[in-house]
Write a protein that holds these residues in place. Structure first.
Motif, PDB file in Angstrom:
ATOM      1  N   ARG A  87       0.831  -1.200   0.000  1.00 20.88           N
ATOM      2  CA  ARG A  87       0.000   0.000   0.000  1.00 20.88           C
ATOM      3  C   ARG A  87       0.872   1.260   0.000  1.00 20.88           C
ATOM      4  N   ARG A  88       1.989   1.199   0.723  1.00 24.99           N
ATOM      5  CA  ARG A  88       2.839   2.389   0.801  1.00 24.99           C
ATOM      6  C   ARG A  88       3.539   2.658  -0.528  1.00 24.99           C
ATOM      7  N   PHE A  89       4.015   1.603  -1.204  1.00 21.46           N
ATOM      8  CA  PHE A  89       4.668   1.948  -2.464  1.00 21.46           C
ATOM      9  C   PHE A  89       3.670   2.305  -3.563  1.00 21.46           C
ATOM     10  N   ILE A  90       2.445   1.749  -3.488  1.00 21.30           N
ATOM     11  CA  ILE A  90       1.424   2.140  -4.463  1.00 21.30           C
ATOM     12  C   ILE A  90       1.155   3.650  -4.329  1.00 21.30           C
ATOM     13  N   SER A  91       1.143   4.141  -3.099  1.00 22.09           N
ATOM     14  CA  SER A  91       0.857   5.576  -2.951  1.00 22.09           C
ATOM     15  C   SER A  91       2.032   6.420  -3.468  1.00 22.09           C
ATOM     16  N   ILE A  92       3.244   5.897  -3.425  1.00 24.22           N
ATOM     17  CA  ILE A  92       4.365   6.607  -4.075  1.00 24.22           C
ATOM     18  C   ILE A  92       4.140   6.630  -5.589  1.00 24.22           C
ATOM     19  N   PHE A  93       3.761   5.490  -6.168  1.00 27.25           N
ATOM     20  CA  PHE A  93       3.532   5.439  -7.617  1.00 27.25           C
ATOM     21  C   PHE A  93       2.456   6.439  -8.040  1.00 27.25           C
ATOM     22  N   GLU A  94       1.441   6.584  -7.179  1.00 26.13           N
ATOM     23  CA  GLU A  94       0.327   7.460  -7.548  1.00 26.13           C
ATOM     24  C   GLU A  94       0.696   8.942  -7.495  1.00 26.13           C
ATOM     25  N   GLU A  95       1.896   9.246  -7.014  1.00 20.49           N
ATOM     26  CA  GLU A  95       2.343  10.647  -7.101  1.00 20.49           C
ATOM     27  C   GLU A  95       2.703  10.992  -8.538  1.00 20.49           C
ATOM     28  N   PHE A  96       2.897   9.972  -9.386  1.00 17.80           N
ATOM     29  CA  PHE A  96       3.358  10.229 -10.747  1.00 17.80           C
ATOM     30  C   PHE A  96       2.295  10.004 -11.824  1.00 17.80           C
ATOM     31  N   THR A  97       1.266   9.278 -11.495  1.00 15.88           N
ATOM     32  CA  THR A  97       0.171   9.063 -12.448  1.00 15.88           C
ATOM     33  C   THR A  97      -1.036   8.489 -11.711  1.00 15.88           C
ATOM     34  N   ASP A  98      -2.216   8.699 -12.279  1.00 13.35           N
ATOM     35  CA  ASP A  98      -3.395   8.080 -11.657  1.00 13.35           C
ATOM     36  C   ASP A  98      -3.608   6.673 -12.208  1.00 13.35           C
ATOM     37  N   LYS A  99      -2.821   6.290 -13.214  1.00 19.36           N
ATOM     38  CA  LYS A  99      -3.001   4.963 -13.806  1.00 19.36           C
ATOM     39  C   LYS A  99      -1.964   3.982 -13.247  1.00 19.36           C
ATOM     40  N   VAL A 100      -2.304   3.401 -12.112  1.00 23.97           N
ATOM     41  CA  VAL A 100      -1.423   2.422 -11.475  1.00 23.97           C
ATOM     42  C   VAL A 100      -2.183   1.108 -11.364  1.00 23.97           C
ATOM     43  N   GLU A 101      -1.687   0.108 -12.069  1.00 26.86           N
ATOM     44  CA  GLU A 101      -2.344  -1.200 -12.020  1.00 26.86           C
ATOM     45  C   GLU A 101      -1.522  -2.140 -11.145  1.00 26.86           C
ATOM     46  N   ILE A 102      -2.158  -2.712 -10.140  1.00 33.01           N
ATOM     47  CA  ILE A 102      -1.439  -3.662  -9.280  1.00 33.01           C
ATOM     48  C   ILE A 102      -1.493  -5.018  -9.961  1.00 33.01           C
ATOM     49  N   PHE A 103      -0.321  -5.536 -10.320  1.00 36.23           N
ATOM     50  CA  PHE A 103      -0.268  -6.791 -11.066  1.00 36.23           C
ATOM     51  C   PHE A 103      -0.125  -7.974 -10.110  1.00 36.23           C
ATOM     52  N   SER A 104       0.610  -7.763  -9.045  1.00 37.77           N
ATOM     53  CA  SER A 104       0.663  -8.752  -7.959  1.00 37.77           C
ATOM     54  C   SER A 104       1.129  -7.986  -6.737  1.00 37.77           C
ATOM     55  N   ILE A 105       1.307  -8.676  -5.622  1.00 37.71           N
ATOM     56  CA  ILE A 105       1.629  -7.945  -4.385  1.00 37.71           C
ATOM     57  C   ILE A 105       2.934  -7.160  -4.511  1.00 37.71           C
ATOM     58  N   ASP A 106       3.845  -7.584  -5.400  1.00 33.30           N
ATOM     59  CA  ASP A 106       5.105  -6.844  -5.515  1.00 33.30           C
ATOM     60  C   ASP A 106       5.372  -6.295  -6.915  1.00 33.30           C
ATOM     61  N   GLU A 107       4.321  -6.192  -7.728  1.00 32.98           N
ATOM     62  CA  GLU A 107       4.521  -5.678  -9.085  1.00 32.98           C
ATOM     63  C   GLU A 107       3.396  -4.725  -9.471  1.00 32.98           C
ATOM     64  N   ALA A 108       3.748  -3.690 -10.219  1.00 31.20           N
ATOM     65  CA  ALA A 108       2.717  -2.769 -10.691  1.00 31.20           C
ATOM     66  C   ALA A 108       3.084  -2.199 -12.057  1.00 31.20           C
ATOM     67  N   PHE A 109       2.071  -1.858 -12.823  1.00 32.26           N
ATOM     68  CA  PHE A 109       2.264  -1.141 -14.077  1.00 32.26           C
ATOM     69  C   PHE A 109       1.830   0.308 -13.878  1.00 32.26           C
ATOM     70  N   LEU A 110       2.605   1.232 -14.452  1.00 35.11           N
ATOM     71  CA  LEU A 110       2.233   2.644 -14.414  1.00 35.11           C
ATOM     72  C   LEU A 110       2.161   3.142 -15.844  1.00 35.11           C
ATOM     73  N   ASP A 111       1.068   3.802 -16.210  1.00 35.93           N
ATOM     74  CA  ASP A 111       1.006   4.443 -17.515  1.00 35.93           C
ATOM     75  C   ASP A 111       1.294   5.931 -17.283  1.00 35.93           C
ATOM     76  N   VAL A 112       2.473   6.379 -17.753  1.00 33.26           N
ATOM     77  CA  VAL A 112       2.861   7.772 -17.510  1.00 33.26           C
ATOM     78  C   VAL A 112       2.869   8.572 -18.817  1.00 33.26           C
ATOM     79  N   THR A 113       2.138   8.057 -19.828  1.00 33.20           N
ATOM     80  CA  THR A 113       2.103   8.718 -21.135  1.00 33.20           C
ATOM     81  C   THR A 113       1.766  10.205 -21.000  1.00 33.20           C
ATOM     82  N   LYS A 114       0.758  10.481 -20.188  1.00 30.43           N
ATOM     83  CA  LYS A 114       0.279  11.857 -20.107  1.00 30.43           C
ATOM     84  C   LYS A 114       1.003  12.684 -19.051  1.00 30.43           C
ATOM     85  N   THR A 115       1.711  12.033 -18.139  1.00 29.28           N
ATOM     86  CA  THR A 115       2.295  12.795 -17.041  1.00 29.28           C
ATOM     87  C   THR A 115       3.826  12.851 -17.085  1.00 29.28           C
TER      88      THR A 115
END
Ligand SMILES: [Mg+2]
Length: 404
Positions: A85-113
């Motif tokens: 949860r804590r690292f997801i909130s760090i990711f969300e500082e850079f884009t609103d598109k954060v997909e949690i792929f598993s407990i230790d993996e995420a995709f971020l779409d930063v095309t617009k940001t």
């Protein structure tokens, strides 16, 4: 417009979280064990243990033979979920598109940001620094940057720990051609073994392999997915976990060993699959208000039905019972080679009103008992009597549990 996607994979996640929490574990080979049923299976090993050859999913006793000084830690899922949860909130500082792929993996779409932060590479290094500064200096992650999710994930897998790999049009083909097929997300060992029977060992072979051969072996959908992997293509969007929570559906499908024609056999398979989907719902604490099934016939044509449920459901037998009426309306003009089912319009169980009917309560108790036995002793240890003999090994899960 070329998309800018990041895939972030925490390195030796559970083990480094444990080392972060307890400095005495740092720099030592440690193995984190799973909870409950799988007490002797290592679910994560530290970077130090990996160097000594201790892999995830190895048996503890085997591991201790290789490395007697291995430190054993019992996993605490809640602790890891909290750090996630804590690292997801760090990711969300850079884009609103954060997909949690598993407990230790995420995709971020930063095309617009990306431009706001100086580009995707800058975002990657900022994320690495923030994780170290705000969560813990012992934690590190590997990041892949690419024009789609598949390439970003391929990139994050290339350098561990603490890697940063950028895949673009210029280096894409080179990277794809030099990796063994089982390294790609969506292929894995079982599929790569089946591909080798078709003389397909690399992405170049996969590009050359006629689509008809792949269709014959894997079915239409998987065949196209394999072709996309060969060329590093992937159009799937990054769906924010906030949206995903609402849009989630559960599915399960299987390709038969041989085409089937008997309606009784088809019914049995439907029940088997609905039981699987219902178990997935219960495991994740969801109930569904919609269900459906589809058939793929011998000539690859397909037919399916979707139906609404009168009340919230997570019981395979109930899904199955409701599907029978739909099934009776389908003309089975050809042998069936694959069957799939799904449960949709799902809601977390906390938001679903519970039934007070005694028969519903009894059914719920039966399911809970079956689940606890199966969770403890293995999948399908206890099942419906009518499913005796329906073997799991016939399942072709296709592209793995998590799909892009
Ligand atoms: Mg990881």
């Amino acid at each position: 417009m070329t998309r800018k996607i990041l895939h972030i994979d925490m390195n030796s996640y559970f083990a480094t979280v444990e080392q972060q929490a307890n400095p005495l574990l740092r720099g030592r080979p440690i193995a984190v064990l799973g909870s409950k049923a799988k007490r002797t299976i290592i679910v994560a090993s530290s970077i130090e243990a990996k160097r000594l050859g201790i892999k995830t999913a190895s048996d503890l006793n085997e591991a201790l033979k290789i490395c007697p000084e291995l430190v054993v830690v019992h996993g605490e899922p809640r602790k890891y979920a909290d750090v996630t949860r804590r690292f997801i909130s760090i990711f969300e500082e850079f884009t609103d598109k954060v997909e949690i792929f598993s407990i230790d993996e995420a995709f971020l779409d930063v095309t617009k940001t990306a431009n706001l932060f100086g580009g995707p590479e800058k975002i990657a290094s900022k994320i690495k620094r923030k994780i170290r500064d705000e969560i813990g200096s012992w934690l590190s992650c590997s990041i892949g940057i690419g024009p789609n999710k598949f390439l970003a994930k391929t990139g994050s897998d290339l350098e561990k720990p603490d890697g940063l790999v950028i895949i673009n049009e210029n280096n894409k083909d080179n990277i794809l051609q030099n990796l063994p097929l089982e390294r790609f997300c969506g292929i894995g060992r079982a599929i790569s073994r089946r591909l080798s029977l078709l003389d397909v060992y690399t992405t170049s072979d996969l590009r050359k392999c006629p689509i008809a051969c792949l269709k014959e072996e894997f079915g239409v959908i998987s065949a196209w997915k394999l072709k996309q992997i060969a060329y590093g293509l992937d159009i799937s969007p990054v769906i924010s976990w906030r949206e995903q929570k609402l849009a989630k559906s559960f599915s399960c499908s299987r390709t038969m060993n041989r085409d089937i024609t008997s309606r009784d056999e088809i019914k049995k398979q439907l029940l088997f699959l609905f039981e699987k989907v219902a178990k997935k719902l219960r495991d994740d604490n969801y109930w569904a208000k919609e269900a459906g099934f589809w058939f793929r016939f011998k000539d690859f044509s397909g037919h399916g039905k979707v139906f609404r449920l009168g009340s919230w459901c997570c019981n395979g037998l109930e899904f199955y019972g409701l599907s029978l009426k739909q099934l009776s309306q389908i003309h089975l003009h050809q042998p069936v080679r694959a069957i799939g089912v799904f449960a949709g319009r799902v809601q977390l169980s906390v938001n679903v009103p519970s039934s007070f009917l005694p028969e519903d309560k009894l059914n719920q108790q039966i399911l809970e008992t079956m689940d606890s036995i199966n969770n403890r002793y293995g999948e399908d240890v206890i099942t419906r009597g009518v499913l005796t003999g329906v073997k799991l090994k016939e399942v072709v899960s296709g592209m793995g549990r998590k799909k892009f």
